[in-house]
Enzyme design. Sequence first.
Site, PDB file in Angstrom:
ATOM      1  N   HIS A 119       0.852  -1.143   0.002  1.00 34.70           N
ATOM      2  CA  HIS A 119      -0.003  -0.027  -0.067  1.00 34.70           C
ATOM      3  C   HIS A 119       0.991   1.233  -0.162  1.00 34.70           C
ATOM      4  CE1 HIS A 119      -2.685   3.015   1.663  1.00 34.70           C
ATOM      5  NE2 HIS A 119      -3.933   2.181   1.294  1.00 34.70           N
ATOM      6  N   GLN A 199      -4.467  -5.183   7.491  1.00 34.02           N
ATOM      7  CA  GLN A 199      -5.467  -6.181   6.645  1.00 34.02           C
ATOM      8  C   GLN A 199      -5.448  -7.554   7.254  1.00 34.02           C
ATOM      9  OE1 GLN A 199      -8.031  -5.369   4.587  1.00 34.02           O
ATOM     10  NE2 GLN A 199      -6.990  -3.435   3.923  1.00 34.02           N
ATOM     11  N   LYS A 222     -10.861  -0.153  10.255  1.00 29.70           N
ATOM     12  CA  LYS A 222     -10.960  -1.561   9.436  1.00 29.70           C
ATOM     13  C   LYS A 222     -11.387  -2.615  10.364  1.00 29.70           C
ATOM     14  CE  LYS A 222      -7.423   0.014   6.216  1.00 29.70           C
ATOM     15  NZ  LYS A 222      -8.094   0.324   5.050  1.00 29.70           N
ATOM     16  N   CYS A 360      -4.638   2.308  -3.960  1.00 28.72           N
ATOM     17  CA  CYS A 360      -3.619   2.880  -3.219  1.00 28.72           C
ATOM     18  C   CYS A 360      -2.541   1.935  -3.230  1.00 28.72           C
ATOM     19  CB  CYS A 360      -3.777   3.081  -1.763  1.00 28.72           C
ATOM     20  SG  CYS A 360      -4.982   4.479  -1.351  1.00 28.72           S
TER      21      CYS A 360
HETATM   22  N1  PLP Z   1      -1.865  -0.544   4.446  1.00 28.68           N
HETATM   23  C1  PLP Z   1      -2.770  -1.369   4.204  1.00 28.68           C
HETATM   24  C2  PLP Z   1      -2.395  -2.845   3.857  1.00 28.68           C
HETATM   25  C3  PLP Z   1      -4.102  -1.028   3.845  1.00 28.68           C
HETATM   26  O1  PLP Z   1      -4.944  -1.652   3.385  1.00 28.68           O
HETATM   27  C4  PLP Z   1      -4.261   0.447   4.420  1.00 28.68           C
HETATM   28  C5  PLP Z   1      -5.775   1.021   4.127  1.00 28.68           C
HETATM   29  O2  PLP Z   1      -6.461   0.457   2.975  1.00 28.68           O
HETATM   30  C6  PLP Z   1      -3.402   1.263   4.760  1.00 28.68           C
HETATM   31  C7  PLP Z   1      -2.146   0.674   4.815  1.00 28.68           C
HETATM   32  C8  PLP Z   1      -3.620   2.437   5.344  1.00 28.68           C
HETATM   33  O3  PLP Z   1      -4.418   2.666   6.311  1.00 28.68           O
HETATM   34  P1  PLP Z   1      -4.982   4.059   7.102  1.00 28.68           P
HETATM   35  O4  PLP Z   1      -5.535   4.654   5.783  1.00 28.68           O
HETATM   36  O5  PLP Z   1      -6.095   3.587   7.833  1.00 28.68           O
HETATM   37  O6  PLP Z   1      -3.739   4.722   7.609  1.00 28.68           O
END
Ligand code: PLP
Length: 403
Positions: A119, A199, A222, A360
């Site tokens: 991500h 996740q 999440k 993302c």
């Molecule tokens: N890392 C992973 C694997 C994710 O799926 C996400 C969110 O979709 C994030 C990081 C970022 O999370 P947040 O936007 O809650 O900081």
Amino acid sequence: MNIRKIRKDFPILDKKIHGKKLVYLDNAATSQKPIQVIDAISQFYKHHNANIHRGVHTLSEEATKAFEDAHTKASKFIGSTFEETIFTKGTTESLNLLAYSLKDKVKKGDEIVLSQMEHHSNITPWQVLAKQKGAKIKFLKINKQGALDKKQFSEVINKKTKIVSLAHMSNVLGTINPTKEIRKITAENNALFILDAAQTVPNIPVNVKKLDCDFLAFSGHKMLGPTGIGVLYGKKHLLEELPPFQTGGDMIEEVNFKESTWNKLPWKFEAGTPNIAGAVGFGAALDYLKKIGLETIQNYEHIISQKLIAEFDLLDFVELYGPKTSRGAVFAFNIKKLHSHDVATFLDEAGIAVRAGHHCAMPLTSTLGINGSVRASFYFYNTEEEVMMLISELKRIKGLLTK
Ligand code: PLP
């Protein structure tokens, strides 16, 4: 697990979208919230609202206790300790905190290892650090199934590697990565091992001591909690060594006109007034998940996943990315010759909420040689009936295409 009873706890699942029953399949982006979490936040503001750690009055003591109780619940949830469990805004802030605070551990010529399936929030903070320090970022490659071949680990990770930061589970491919092998090789090379567990913590049992990771990040929203609250876990001796990310109120021990000393853990990394109500809601979310049990959730999502994979196998017009085993309930796919946004728009008309685009993870999207994908991601309140609704809508969309 009584799915009917569980669904009653989530008021939003009764909502109609374009006159159709909502089928919420965007859980990898954010989960829905049960009434227990909504009530906990509302009760906090109605009866206990005050700032924490500073007041001697009763309300402040109540708020402090509620906030600290949430820390205790979060630490127990991942098998860590109170001191090692820092509240942040979420995974993104946790990883930014790390990339900032680890700056003195990285120098020119050092290497940081990530993977092609990260991500953006586990790429960009390291790019900033690498640029500042003249370090190099290397990426573990995915194979055709969308998994990491173990053979490359010893080729990519070596004595120059200072940090290995990896998604525990891909938010696009659903791949669950082999932490044991990576842990072993990072330890042999004296590198730090960081897990982006955004996740996994919501969906499978995660124990930081068993994983033996140095740091681990995840987000409350999440996993039934509100937005704006998440966790950074770190091994105590490492957190004690690292400089704070932000400075200011609450994170200090003493301040004079010349300099300051820092508070003990975890407060050293929690500057300013935190998201107190968010923490309370997060605590209620953790209670809810604990009551069902993460193993139960994992097993249920496995059944849902197997069902979806079997159905996808029958659809020759669908291209599914990601492995069929060692995976979670996140599915990225495309209908051949259709743009992912068009598919998502058609699905929305049928009340089915999915995500479309790069999720993302632009470097992964380009590695896959696509310009985006549709992503259906399931949680424990989704049903097999909803799997079939998705499948029949995909067939209908394909039918429209051939008309
Ligand atoms: N890392 C992973 C694997 C994710 O799926 C996400 C969110 O979709 C994030 C990081 C970022 O999370 P947040 O936007 O809650 O900081």
